[in-house]
Design a protein around this motif. Sequence first.
Motif, mmCIF file in Angstrom:
data_model
loop_
_atom_site.group_PDB
_atom_site.id
_atom_site.type_symbol
_atom_site.label_atom_id
_atom_site.label_comp_id
_atom_site.label_asym_id
_atom_site.label_seq_id
_atom_site.Cartn_x
_atom_site.Cartn_y
_atom_site.Cartn_z
ATOM 1 N N LEU A 1 15.048 40.660 10.902
ATOM 2 C CA LEU A 1 15.928 40.129 9.867
ATOM 3 C C LEU A 1 15.828 38.611 9.865
ATOM 4 N N PHE A 2 15.696 38.078 8.658
ATOM 5 C CA PHE A 2 15.792 36.611 8.530
ATOM 6 C C PHE A 2 17.262 36.280 8.295
ATOM 7 N N PRO A 3 17.835 35.310 8.891
ATOM 8 C CA PRO A 3 17.233 34.308 9.769
ATOM 9 C C PRO A 3 17.354 34.643 11.270
ATOM 10 N N ASP A 4 18.020 35.781 11.598
ATOM 11 C CA ASP A 4 18.308 36.074 13.012
ATOM 12 C C ASP A 4 17.056 36.146 13.892
ATOM 13 N N ASP A 5 16.005 36.837 13.392
ATOM 14 C CA ASP A 5 14.863 37.136 14.266
ATOM 15 C C ASP A 5 13.632 36.282 13.971
ATOM 16 N N GLY A 6 13.825 35.216 13.236
ATOM 17 C CA GLY A 6 12.693 34.341 12.952
ATOM 18 C C GLY A 6 13.030 33.480 11.758
ATOM 19 N N ASP A 7 12.604 32.244 11.822
ATOM 20 C CA ASP A 7 12.980 31.292 10.791
ATOM 21 C C ASP A 7 11.875 31.126 9.754
ATOM 22 N N ASP A 8 10.714 31.704 10.046
ATOM 23 C CA ASP A 8 9.612 31.593 9.083
ATOM 24 C C ASP A 8 8.866 32.917 8.999
ATOM 25 N N ALA A 9 8.036 33.003 7.974
ATOM 26 C CA ALA A 9 7.338 34.257 7.688
ATOM 27 C C ALA A 9 6.530 34.734 8.892
ATOM 28 N N GLY A 10 5.772 33.811 9.509
ATOM 29 C CA GLY A 10 4.895 34.168 10.625
ATOM 30 C C GLY A 10 5.678 34.788 11.775
ATOM 31 N N THR A 11 6.758 34.125 12.173
ATOM 32 C CA THR A 11 7.544 34.613 13.315
ATOM 33 C C THR A 11 8.183 35.958 12.986
ATOM 34 N N LEU A 12 8.680 36.047 11.770
ATOM 35 C CA LEU A 12 9.362 37.273 11.361
ATOM 36 C C LEU A 12 8.409 38.475 11.442
ATOM 37 N N LEU A 13 7.188 38.247 10.981
ATOM 38 C CA LEU A 13 6.186 39.305 10.958
ATOM 39 C C LEU A 13 5.734 39.641 12.376
ATOM 40 N N LYS A 14 5.515 38.608 13.163
ATOM 41 C CA LYS A 14 5.052 38.801 14.542
ATOM 42 C C LYS A 14 6.101 39.596 15.336
ATOM 43 N N ASN A 15 7.351 39.248 15.138
ATOM 44 C CA ASN A 15 8.410 39.924 15.875
ATOM 45 C C ASN A 15 8.602 41.369 15.408
ATOM 46 N N ALA B 1 10.547 34.778 -0.621
ATOM 47 C CA ALA B 1 11.801 35.462 -0.308
ATOM 48 C C ALA B 1 12.599 34.634 0.694
ATOM 49 N N ILE B 2 11.885 34.084 1.679
ATOM 50 C CA ILE B 2 12.586 33.286 2.700
ATOM 51 C C ILE B 2 13.156 32.015 2.085
ATOM 52 N N GLU B 3 12.382 31.408 1.200
ATOM 53 C CA GLU B 3 12.888 30.193 0.530
ATOM 54 C C GLU B 3 14.177 30.483 -0.230
ATOM 55 N N ARG B 4 14.121 31.587 -1.009
ATOM 56 C CA ARG B 4 15.314 31.954 -1.790
ATOM 57 C C ARG B 4 16.476 32.269 -0.879
ATOM 58 N N ALA B 5 16.155 33.020 0.203
ATOM 59 C CA ALA B 5 17.209 33.440 1.122
ATOM 60 C C ALA B 5 17.863 32.227 1.774
ATOM 61 N N ARG B 6 17.027 31.249 2.079
ATOM 62 C CA ARG B 6 17.548 30.045 2.727
ATOM 63 C C ARG B 6 18.491 29.314 1.751
ATOM 64 N N ARG B 7 18.042 29.261 0.496
ATOM 65 C CA ARG B 7 18.838 28.557 -0.506
ATOM 66 C C ARG B 7 20.140 29.306 -0.794
ATOM 67 N N ASP B 8 20.029 30.622 -0.973
ATOM 68 C CA ASP B 8 21.219 31.396 -1.374
ATOM 69 C C ASP B 8 21.972 31.953 -0.181
ATOM 70 N N GLN B 9 21.438 31.652 1.010
ATOM 71 C CA GLN B 9 22.108 32.083 2.240
ATOM 72 C C GLN B 9 22.327 33.596 2.269
ATOM 73 N N HIS B 10 21.269 34.336 2.076
ATOM 74 C CA HIS B 10 21.381 35.783 2.289
ATOM 75 C C HIS B 10 20.219 36.220 3.174
ATOM 76 N N PRO B 11 20.375 37.317 3.884
ATOM 77 C CA PRO B 11 19.304 37.722 4.795
ATOM 78 C C PRO B 11 18.144 38.417 4.072
ATOM 79 N N VAL B 12 17.022 38.471 4.765
ATOM 80 C CA VAL B 12 15.847 39.204 4.286
ATOM 81 C C VAL B 12 15.431 40.123 5.434
ATOM 82 N N ALA B 13 15.109 41.391 5.104
ATOM 83 C CA ALA B 13 14.711 42.303 6.191
ATOM 84 C C ALA B 13 13.240 42.672 6.057
ATOM 85 N N LEU B 14 12.629 42.884 7.194
ATOM 86 C CA LEU B 14 11.213 43.221 7.223
ATOM 87 C C LEU B 14 11.017 44.486 8.061
#
Length: 735
Positions: free
Chosen positions: A438-452, A331-344
Amino acid sequence: MSPTLSQHEALRYIRAKVDQLLTVMGTLPLRAEELDDDTLIALDPIGIIAESFRQVITHLNETNDRLDVTQKEIRAILDTLGAAVVVLDIEDRVEDCNSRASEWFFGGADRTQVAGRLASEVCTCAEALVGVRADADGTPHSLSLHGRDVQVVASRIFNDAGHHTKTVILFTDITQQKDKERHLKLYAEVFRHVGEGILITDADNRIIEINDAITRITGYPRDELIGNTPGSFKSGLHEKSFYEDLWRTLREQGYWQGEIFDRTHAGQIIPLLQSISEVRDAEGVLTHHIAVMTDISSLKETQTRLDFLAHHDVLTELPNRLLFSDRLHHAIERARRDQHPVALLFIDLDRFKNINDSLGHHVGDLLLIEAANRLKGLVRRADTVARLGGDEFVVLLESTASHATAALLAEKIVMAFKQPFTVSGLDLHIGCSIGTTLFPDDGDDAGTLLKNADAAMYRAKETGRDGHVHYSAELSVAMTDKMELDNALRTAVRENSFELYYQPIIDITRGRVVACEALIRWPGGPATARTPDRFIPVAEETRLIVPLGEWILREALERLCAWRDAGLGLDYVSVNISAVQLAQPNFIDRVIALLNETHVAGSELQIELTENVLMGDIELCAWVLAQLREHGIRVAIDDFGTGYSSLSYLKQLPIDNLKIDRSFVRDIPGDPNDCAIATAVIGLAKTLGLDAIAEGIETTEQQAYLAQIGCDKVQGYLHARPMPAANFETFARNF
Ligand code: C2E
Ligand code: MG
Ligand code: MG
């Protein structure tokens, strides 16, 4: 040929001639038979007999020569025979033998050396010989000789007079043949019992043999298969080209192996692992096909199940952490490519531990399943709901993810989880706390996003449960604080910087301090975590409570002993014990050792356990408490009324004391509900033969009411706050 025999033959011949002569002459009144031999010879008036005799002798000599040759030939044949031949006379003397027999029976001595001698003298295994001769009837017998399998045939020879004169015995080594038979038998057994189905067809692919496993696997009875082609098994699932490939490979390589779907007699499709081999004769002509098949249905199921299990949580069947992180990465890869956010959304159930501890894991499990279903019902199909473990769930929003949508969904989930869950006929109130990122605001990778998201969820818990918090940078600071607290606790344990305070337990009817509760204090602790409510849970989480708890026990017991020595008699000191301590395998041993070391009797110690600790592992608790009881140690249920304990269990546990939680005492006598509860608890304690102590008495009204309903032991600020040991001593003496 013996001379008498030849003469006899010759005479018979002559007699015939003379008969002829006499018939011709017709002169003599006698018949040739009536003449004895000498007379006959003497009667040779015309030399006929002499001539005939000469002819006969010549003829006989020729015959003799021929017989000699024949005899030599026979001997040569006998000697080249693989079998051993022995001829015995009726007295068991060896009359003749061939070379194989001299090797087997006579230690290599040839027939001239053994002829005429008793078998028992010359034979290395005379019993075998003689034994066989005894029942010589021409039928073959098997016996074991020199470790070999031998077939024996013995035949009697009779002379013209019908007398048994000798016995010819033929020994044939059939070891190889027997071995072959044994092997064949073994192969047949293997064929019959092997788990794999084996099917043999002839060159025209007609089934000529199957084993039982074929019937077991395909359900076809044997007689429906024999004579037919294996085409009956066709499932219809394979293209024509599949079978064409199979046959081509078989013809080209003489072997085919692969997975094939067949249809059973009952019409069910089964996956088989099948190998087919061609069998050709010495000339290379195809004679048979052998097919070996293994039913791999269960293997397939297991494989599918294993695949599923590797990526899903067994209990809720939601994606597990592994699958979830995979999806999050993509999801993060796609989001990075298509420039849309991902929420967790990181979701943790509130009060789940209570339910699990008090109502048991089974109810806990059912509740988790319900919670998972409720969650699934709240998100769209495109979103991923996963269980990370325990009571932690996550939701991944890919499309239309924003702060607002994440907050909206979080709110929806919190509201939905406020509704009770009905499990095993019980209405359970749990609720949940959610942290969102929210990616990319609160973390640039899966690990950080989940931890936060996790950190945000913790904050939601801290700020009163049943809520959601979006991650912010300060939350990381809070997490760091927790780690720092853990470090500080460790240092404090090491440096012994805790202190025990004591709060009196008062018997109001007697107006005496009868006991005290030991409560830990951390004077040098961080301002935010100085009270046990704050730091004990952290110490439990890190198991630091084990060494800390031991220190508390020792300190309290030593203090009691010192007071006793100083003349201050107390019934007991009451010490709080956490679930982690109780679960230590050596817990009882440690308590007993400490009692011995500090010279305190078991009855002078009371341990306080909360209901949830007791209900957590009821069997373990029952056992531990029984052991403690054997040593006279008292057990109190702390904060009684706040957990989910079952009365029937309570009755089974060796408990001495119920401590009515402060929350029921606080609004007494104003709140009729609390009054009713307090009354009921005290009634219950009396019925079960237990002591009751009311905690948190702050006013005389509370005390008066409690006294009135029969509770005579209290603890609370009304009388004293927890205080250092020295202060307690003074207080107790002056009370
Ligand atoms: P608890 O065992 O139920 O202890 C009673 C708590 O109520 C104590 O809080 C006590 O100071 C407080 N209290 C007593 N009377 C009153 C009153 O009249 N009004 C009010 N408002 N409070 C009153 P404390 O010492 O902060 O301890 C809190 C909890 O921390 C304890 O609850 C116990 O669960 C845990 N704890 C304290 N000391 C220890 C310890 O040595 N070991 C373990 N495992 N847990 C401990
Ligand atoms: Mg207590
Ligand atoms: Mg309490």
